[in-house]
Design an enzyme around this catalytic site. Structure first.
Site, mmCIF file in Angstrom:
data_model
loop_
_atom_site.group_PDB
_atom_site.id
_atom_site.type_symbol
_atom_site.label_atom_id
_atom_site.label_comp_id
_atom_site.label_asym_id
_atom_site.label_seq_id
_atom_site.Cartn_x
_atom_site.Cartn_y
_atom_site.Cartn_z
ATOM 1 N N PRO A 1 0.791 -1.238 0.000
ATOM 2 C CA PRO A 1 0.000 0.000 0.000
ATOM 3 C C PRO A 1 0.823 1.288 0.000
ATOM 4 O O PRO A 1 0.248 2.364 -0.132
ATOM 5 C CB PRO A 1 -0.818 -0.104 1.290
ATOM 6 C CG PRO A 1 -0.067 -1.042 2.168
ATOM 7 C CD PRO A 1 0.625 -2.001 1.263
ATOM 8 N N LYS A 2 2.156 1.171 0.154
ATOM 9 C CA LYS A 2 2.960 2.399 0.143
ATOM 10 C C LYS A 2 3.838 2.488 -1.105
ATOM 11 O O LYS A 2 4.802 3.239 -1.149
ATOM 12 C CB LYS A 2 3.839 2.439 1.402
ATOM 13 C CG LYS A 2 3.006 2.604 2.658
ATOM 14 C CD LYS A 2 3.857 2.950 3.856
ATOM 15 C CE LYS A 2 2.973 3.135 5.075
ATOM 16 N NZ LYS A 2 3.715 3.492 6.271
ATOM 17 N N ASN A 3 3.483 1.730 -2.114
ATOM 18 C CA ASN A 3 4.236 1.745 -3.365
ATOM 19 C C ASN A 3 3.705 2.856 -4.274
ATOM 20 O O ASN A 3 2.523 2.879 -4.605
ATOM 21 C CB ASN A 3 4.095 0.370 -4.029
ATOM 22 C CG ASN A 3 4.641 0.339 -5.437
ATOM 23 O OD1 ASN A 3 4.092 0.948 -6.349
ATOM 24 N ND2 ASN A 3 5.741 -0.361 -5.621
#
Lengths: 302, 354
Positions: free
Chosen positions: A104-106
């Protein structure tokens, strides 16, 4: 993610026509690539060299992304294939869902998602997607960024204040939710005095619940100062600050605001009194409070 | 409702760190030097996921060794070898006058003959820094192509994307564009007015800067914005500088957090420490408290720093732990906007052929 064929590309009969371009092996910041990585990327390089836009090339990008979802060159090539072929965008949106869920932090997958929505013109899943992502990490910067983009791009303002309220009920210290509220008001009603009064009322309730929470204090002072006003223009807000102080509530955020209110009134000695209260027990910000006092003393000599 | 504030809790925490014999209270320089030397040579396969930012791993390692005074542990041959590798990642212009691919790429896992291999603005920034740190005079940098290539990356809004075929756009890449322009002494690739306007519009109601307009103020984007404004010489256009300084100072717990009500994290010592230095407010930071916090994230066995206590060190947090410590203490002079040692910067001033 990639649950299909695990056979190396070098052993697949339907890839016999491609000569892979091997990865170099030097000795500067040299990553010891796994065999799978070398296999997939040597074929990725060859396919890109050939400029082949095909289903097999598309599936190869899936493997390449699985190994390194930050490879923006591969993501771009995948989009080129999508644009050139009749591949289902619905399926691709689901693929993006899966990568977002896993990472989710890509940055690249969120950009890909945005590109997909621009291609389909269909933002109907985006509020749910961001809400789900925020359900796992309520401060995920990418999720908030995507939500703000979707909401402003497609005029989906309705329900956003309620969304913020729901998140603040879960955690009134969620600074991202406060920021989103500011964003929504800015882009809907704007900040006339009536709106400010209403929002200050909303904020007061949260401050009273937890005076030692930085977020609503930033929100309150931000809406006042950001719109060209002074804190003394808002009587009930000032009264709340004085009231907290008289009830011995020692929130450093509240005290700092009270000092600034007194400074606005040119009640300089009383402002200094507050900074002295802030210094009563040693804190990490002692040098800063000293500096604030010094600034006020300079004002007094003007 | 607590009458003792959370601020007082922080100081109690600092005391307990000071008293804890299991936590070393010095920067373990030798261990960190070994950690970064290892990064320079070989990385295990789990770093595959960092393949697209391999050049940044190089930059972190070189800059850390430089700050730790160990850069000359590398032989002249080794330095030359590294310089050659960096230049091998520079986009070769084909003479078509099409500059949009230009700059440096992150890695050689995709060959340089690939048309699809475009320069990436952050890789160009760290490539230039790495070359400067190694004492290269930049004479082989294709300055014209890079500067004109930057033009393809700046959007209507004034923000930059990172790569010409399209990407997200935000304060990070305005920062990269500013550093590149400064190091190449050529601002033709940046419309400073539009870039400044973008950054100013991204200053949130809190006083800090967000990545984009309307987004949440954050330590990293605050650094990128302040540093870019300083490099563009437009910092004086910030309307409420006091509020900006206040917000940055409020990020200090012992170490720093990146946003209100989030945990302190090693790297924010640099992002906020450097921001406050650029804002001429470094003296307001509690240096001892920051040092105490960094002692808890320093890995006394492997070297390096983790983001949080008890976690494994990674190259990014290891670099920013060291840079963060030095930018705040002043013990090793660091250019706060470019994020390289003043030694490297001074050498660039005297020797760069750009």
């Amino acid at each position: 993610m990639s649950d299909s064929d695990e056979t190396p590309y070098s052993e697949r009969p339907d890839w016999k026509d491609i000569t892979p371009i091997p990865l170099p092996c030097g000795d500067v910041v040299q990553i010891m690539y796994s065999d799978r990585f070398k296999d997939v990327y040597s074929y990725m390089a060859a396919i890109m060299q050939k400029k082949e836009y095909s289903l097999r090339a598309f599936e190869l990008t899936t493997d390449a992304i699985d190994l390194n979802a930050a490879n923006y060159t591969v993501w771009h090539y995948r989009r080129e294939i999508l644009r050139n072929m009749n591949i289902s965008l619905d399926q691709e949106v689901e693929f993006a869902d899966a990568v977002i869920k896993d990472q989710p932090k890509n940055y690249q997958v969120w950009h890909h998602r945005r590109c997909l929505i621009e291609m389909t013109g269909d933002p109907s899943k985006e509020l749910d997607l961001t809400a789900t992502t925020l359900g796992k990490d309520a401060k995920n910067y990418h999720a908030w960024d995507h939500r703000q983009w979707v909401v402003s791009q497609y005029n989906l303002w309705e329900g956003e204040l309620e969304f913020v309220e729901k998140l603040l009920q879960e955690d009134l210290r969620n600074n991202s939710a406060w920021n989103h509220r500011y964003f929504v008001v800015t882009n809907t009603t704007g900040w006339d005095k009536e709106v400010i009064e209403r929002e200050l009322e909303y904020t007061r309730a949260y401050i009273n619940k937890a005076p030692n929470n930085e977020s609503p204090w930033n929100y309150a002072t931000g809406m006042i100062k950001g719109n060209g006003h002074s804190m003394v223009d808002f009587k009930s807000f000032v009264e709340m600050c004085e009231d907290l102080y008289s009830r011995q509530i020692r929130s450093p955020f509240g005290l700092k605001v009270l000092a600034e209110i007194r400074e606005e009134r040119e009640d300089y000695e009383k402002a200094i009194d507050i900074y002295m209260v802030l210094k009563e027990t040693p804190t990490v910000r002692d040098r800063y409070w000293d500096y604030k006092v010094q600034c006020i003393r300079e004002l007094m000599t003007c | 409702m607590a009458t003792q504030t959370a601020e007082a809790d922080n100081m109690t925490q600092e005391e307990s760190i000071q008293k804890d014999p299991a936590i070393p209270k010095v920067l373990l320089k030798e261990k960190h030097v070994r950690f970064f030397k290892q990064m320079l040579n070989m990385l295990p396969s789990m770093y595959e996921k960092l393949d697209s930012s391999r050049l940044t791993v190089l930059y972190f390692s070189l800059s850390a060794l430089d700050l730790l005074g160990a850069l000359d542990d590398l032989s002249e041959d080794r330095k030359k070898q590294i310089i050659e590798w960096i230049y091998s990642l520079q986009v070769k212009v084909d003479g078509s006058g099409d500059y949009k691919r230009c700059g440096f790429y992150a890695t050689d896992s995709l060959p340089d003959t690939l048309e699809q291999n475009y320069g990436h603005i952050a890789m160009t920034y760290v490539a230039l820094c790495s070359l400067v740190i190694l004492g290269d005079d930049l004479s082989r940098v294709d300055k014209e192509s890079i500067v004109l290539g930057l033009k393809h990356l700046q959007l209507e809004s004034g923000a930059f994307q990172c790569i010409a075929f399209g990407s997200e756009s935000d304060a990070r890449f305005v920062y990269c564009a500013s550093c590149i322009s400064h190091l190449l002494k050529d601002w033709r690739g940046v419309d400073k007015d539009r870039a400044t306007n973008f950054l100013l519009r991204a200053q949130s109601y809190e006083g800090g800067f967000a990545q984009n307009i309307g987004r949440e103020a954050q330590g990293g984007s605050t650094y990128c914005s302040v540093a870019a404004l300083v490099l563009m010489d437009t910092l004086d256009r910030v309307p409420d500088r006091r509020r900006l300084v206040d917000w940055c100072i409020a990020r200090q717990q012992l170490g720093f957090n990146g946003r209100p009500n989030k945990l302190q994290d090693t790297c924010y010592s640099f992002w906020l420490g450097a921001s406050l230095t650029l804002l001429e407010a470094r003296e307001l930071i509690n240096k001892d408290a920051n040092f105490s916090f960094l002692m808890t994230t320093q890995d006394q066995y492997m070297g390096g720093f983790a983001k949080w206590e008890g976690y494994l060190p990674d190259v990014l947090h290891s670099y920013f732990g060291i840079a963060g410590m030095f930018v705040i203490s002043g013990e090793v002079p660091l250019h706060p906007a470019l994020n390289i040692s003043m030694r490297a910067y001074t050498h660039w001033q005297k020797n760069a052929v750009v």
